[in-house]
Design an enzyme around this catalytic site. Structure first.
Site, short mmCIF file in Angstrom:
data_model
loop_
_atom_site.label_atom_id
_atom_site.label_comp_id
_atom_site.label_asym_id
_atom_site.label_seq_id
_atom_site.Cartn_x
_atom_site.Cartn_y
_atom_site.Cartn_z
N ASP A 293 0.85 -1.18 0.00
CA ASP A 293 0.00 0.00 0.00
C ASP A 293 0.90 1.24 0.00
O ASP A 293 2.12 1.16 0.12
CB ASP A 293 -0.96 -0.02 1.19
CG ASP A 293 -2.22 0.81 0.90
OD1 ASP A 293 -2.17 1.69 0.01
OD2 ASP A 293 -3.26 0.59 1.55
C1 BGC Z 1 -5.15 3.10 0.16
C2 BGC Z 1 -5.26 2.06 -0.95
C3 BGC Z 1 -5.14 2.73 -2.28
C4 BGC Z 1 -3.85 3.49 -2.35
C5 BGC Z 1 -3.60 4.18 -3.68
C6 BGC Z 1 -3.95 4.01 -0.02
O1 BGC Z 1 -3.99 5.08 0.86
O2 BGC Z 1 -5.09 2.44 1.39
O3 BGC Z 1 -6.48 1.37 -0.83
O4 BGC Z 1 -5.23 1.77 -3.30
O5 BGC Z 1 -3.86 4.49 -1.34
O6 BGC Z 1 -4.44 5.23 -3.88
#
Ligand code: BGC
Length: 759
Positions: free
Chosen positions: A288
């Site tokens: 993530d």
């Molecule tokens: C979130 C993810 C997301 C990623 C990219 C993160 O803050 O937890 O679910 O895919 O950002 O935007």
């Protein structure tokens, strides 16, 4: 289309330019093209492939990059960009990678296309309320068609985290509280995004996220520790990931949080052991956002190099934005050359994803501006968004048939600022959705008002602030009307990432508005707008009807009008319970009975609260209809192929309507306590008045298996009870089967799909 290899060392250290010795395992699973490419790459080029850089963050897209950034692409220091979009700007960027970098490896373009790209569908928790695989797959297919037309290859969806604690703001992004329902939704969405062939121009890589127990943070606080038993992990939180793996999800994302002290980004046992080892997941694993660097905050790594080594060793292939892999992993590899083998595996998986998408053969296939113009927000896509929104709404209460509003209903005061809030209908993660695309709730009700219905509006109050000055005008309007449609709840900014709440009541301004309107004594139909189950005891007591609409996407208004004016009978069912109070969460219909079950006859010494019923305000599976359904006897048999159950369902009301027939299982005696009920099947059926259909459910023995330890599930001989009904608290018929022989299974029981047939 491999480019000839000419080494351009330039400013890069010499050792970095020499192709690294390949340490692939003997049974190398990569294609000849990927293997050949790996053999010709320098360590730095390999590290570059593992780096995902940010073009922008959500609304702030930046798909035309600076010269410095383009130079990084030329040097092979980037494998992927996220939060970029647009067929034409991304074509220009792709051209730099393919034509101007040494190896010509195409880039992967990614975005969170979660419930639509430009055509925004209902938020995922609303989509889950349809209990309809066809809807889940179709919405994901349309999302993929639009996103791929805009140059994207990869979505960070579906979010398949099971969530039973509505304080957690990200409950809005997922399929709700149940592993069986969640697993079905995961499979259907993955099928929709990826289609039959990922190399087609209109399919994109799906990402099942966030592996493995992100939806159960302590206290419901986003990013917090999941401190849970191994049994809960394997029986509740992991089954959707198993289903996603089986469905061929092209990628998975690890969660930000830790499970009992082990951050998922560094959890070798779960990623390498369970996901890749036991489940044979062969897709790409991405961290993530910045999560690899955050291993230092977790306190499990001292330096960025340590953090990189931990994540790589655990099985993470791509580093979303922390730049630890591209900048710091080299140091760890120099100290521990054995990591080169892990590096090759990670790079091989990134290259394989690009190969599966067809990018080596035709890197420009996703960049057709004509398709982009034709696809985005097409009338067909809007029509689907409206139908799905119609099936997402859940009628929680409807005393004396307060709904639908038919011709001659008179002056109707639509009260609440949410009735005109277009942003809120777009919900969390709105990709390229625009408020101008939204037909608001008020627009829908006004445009479609039947004969003898006059729609008036006053904003009253908005959940995003404490301004109560509009309430007096709203009360005056209500007093002048025959009835009120009260639109209250949460706005989009109260649910989603980092939007956990300690209080599940509606915001204060909404409660004040509701009380003032109820005090007028007019009949009140509540249209609830929310991203999470709320505690709404006051509404439950005082409203004549409550229609939970969640957040419905671009066709919110027309879909609401379809239901409110009776053209469509409500058919959504709750994928998670609504609590009576914040203190009653987390709650599930699927709890263990305990030694002192919550039986009213047991009085005070039972598993209950002193101050209120233990039951939820509205239970899992609940949802009313304008029609009524009767259930016949449940017939149950078992044979070598498993368990077979059948029930007749008749529409005894006056509306053509859908019913969601739900099948629950109970294992009354086992070597460990079993849940009071477990969903094991469901089927949405459409029935005309008076029509009867028979629903058949076929389960395999492995669906009754009980978790013993990872990879070992026990099928027990003995009685198995089944119940069928309209919700987890409205069971209409029951039957038992006898399981003759015990056995074993190696897969999560609730990840296995029950076959259903209707005749
Ligand atoms: C979130 C993810 C997301 C990623 C990219 C993160 O803050 O937890 O679910 O895919 O950002 O935007």
């Amino acid at each position: 289309m491999l480019k000839p290899v000419t080494v351009m060392c330039m400013a890069v250290a010499l050792a970095a330019c020499a192709p690294a010795e390949s340490r692939l395992p003997d049974n190398n699973a990569f294609s000849p093209r990927v293997t050949e490419l790996l053999a010709s790459m320098t360590v730095d080029e390999k590290l570059g492939q593992l780096h995902q850089a940010a073009g922008g963050r959500s609304r702030n897209l930046n798909s035309r990059l600076t010269d410095d950034e383009l130079d990084r692409v030329r040097r092979g220091e980037v494998g992927s960009y996220l939060h970029v979009a647009g067929a034409e700007p991304l074509a220009a960027l792709q051209r730099v990678a393919v034509e101007e970098s040494r190896l010509g490896i195409p880039l992967l373009f990614a975005m969170d296309v979660v419930h639509g790209y430009r055509t925004i569908f209902p938020v995922p928790i609303a989509m889950a309320s349809t209990w309809d695989e066809a809807d889940w797959e179709a919405a994901a297919r349309v999302s993929a068609e639009e996103a791929s037309a805009s140059g994207l290859h990869w979505t960070f969806a579906p979010m398949i985290d099971i969530a039973r604690d509505p304080r957690w703001g990200r409950i809005v992004e997922g399929g709700g509280a149940d592993p069986y329902l969640g697993a079905r939704m995961a499979e259907a969405q993955i099928a929709g995004y990826q289609g039959g062939d990922l190399s087609q121009a209109d399919t994109i890589l799906a990402t099942a996220k966030h592996f493995g127990a992100y939806g159960v943070p302590t206290g419901g606080r986003d990013y917090g520790t999941a401190d849970l038993s191994e049994r809960s992990l394997y029986e509740i939180y992991l089954p959707p990931f198993y289903a996603a793996s089986r469905a061929g999800s092209g990628s998975m994302m690890t969660a930000f949080n830790d499970i009992a002290g082990v951050p998922s980004t560094a959890n070798e046992t779960l990623i390498d052991g369970t996901l890749r080892g036991r489940w044979d997941f062969d897709g790409l694993i991405v961290s993530d956002w910045n999560a690899i660097a955050e291993l230092i905050n977790h306190g499990v790594a001292e330096t960025r190099a340590d953090a990189g080594a931990l994540a790589l060793r655990a099985g993470v292939d791509m580093d979303m934005t922390s730049a630890v892999f591209v900048n710091d992993l080299r140091q760890a590899i120099e100290a521990e050359p054995a990591l080169l083998a892990d590096l090759d595996l990670a790079v091989g998986r990134v290259l394989t994803a690009k190969e599966r998408l067809g990018l080596f053969d035709n890197p420009m296939v996703y960049h057709q501006t004509a398709r982009e113009t034709a696809e985005l927000l097409s009338p067909d896509h809007r029509a689907l968004a409206r139908d799905v929104a119609g099936r997402s709404m859940v009628l929680l209460k409807n005393d004396d048939n307060a709904l639908p509003l038919t011709a001659g209903a008179g002056r109707v005061a639509v009260i609440g600022a949410l009735a005109t809030d277009a942003w809120t209908q777009l919900g969390s993660w709105r990709a390229q959705g625009r408020p101008d695309d939204v037909v608001t709730l008020l627009d829908g009700l006004q445009t479609r008002a039947p004969e003898g219905v006059e729609i008036l509006h006053a904003a009253g109050a908005h959940p995003g602030n404490d301004d109560l000055t509009g309430i007096a005008e709203a009360v005056a309007l209500a007093e002048s009307a025959d009835r009120v449609v009260l639109v209250v709840g949460e706005d989009y900014d109260l649910s989603g990432e980092a939007r956990s709440r300690s209080d599940l009541f509606m915001p204060a301004s909404q409660r004040a508005l509701a009380d003032a309107i109820f005090n007028t004594g007019k009949p009140v139909i509540v249209v609830l707008v929310t991203g999470r189950p709320l505690a709404i005891p006051n509404l439950a007591e005082r409203a004549d009807a409550i229609l939970n609409t969640w957040m419905l996407g671009v066709e919110a208004g027309p879909a609401l009008a379809d239901i409110v004016y009776g053209d469509v009978s409500p058919s959504g069912r709750l994928p998670v319970s609504f609590p009576r109070a914040t203190g009653a969460v987390p709650y599930t219909y699927s709890e263990f009975p305990s030694g002192r079950p919550a039986d009213p006859d047991l009085g005070r010494d039972s598993n209950r609260y002193h101050d209120q019923p233990i039951t939820p305000q509205f239970p899992f599976g609940h949802g009313l209809s304008y029609s009524a359904f009767s259930y016949g006897e449940l017939s149950a048999t078992s044979d070598e192929s498993g368990y077979h159950l059948s029930v007749d369902v008749t529409n005894t009301g006056e509306y053509e309507a859908d019913e969601v027939v739900q099948l629950y299982m109970r294992d009354p005696v086992s070597f460990v306590a079993r849940p009071q009920l477990e969903l094991r099947g469901y089927r949405r059926i459409s029935l005309s008045p008076g029509e009867r259909l028979t629903v058949h459910f076929h389960l395999t023995a492995a669906q009754s298996a009980v978790f013993e330890r990872p990879g070992a599930w026990r099928i027990e001989a003995g009685e198995l009870q089944f119940h069928v009904g309209a919700s987890s608290a409205d069971l209409r018929a029951s039957a038992s089967v006898n399981v003759d022989a015990s056995g074993t299974s190696d897969v999560p029981a609730s990840a296995i799909e029950t076959r259903t047939e209707v005749e």
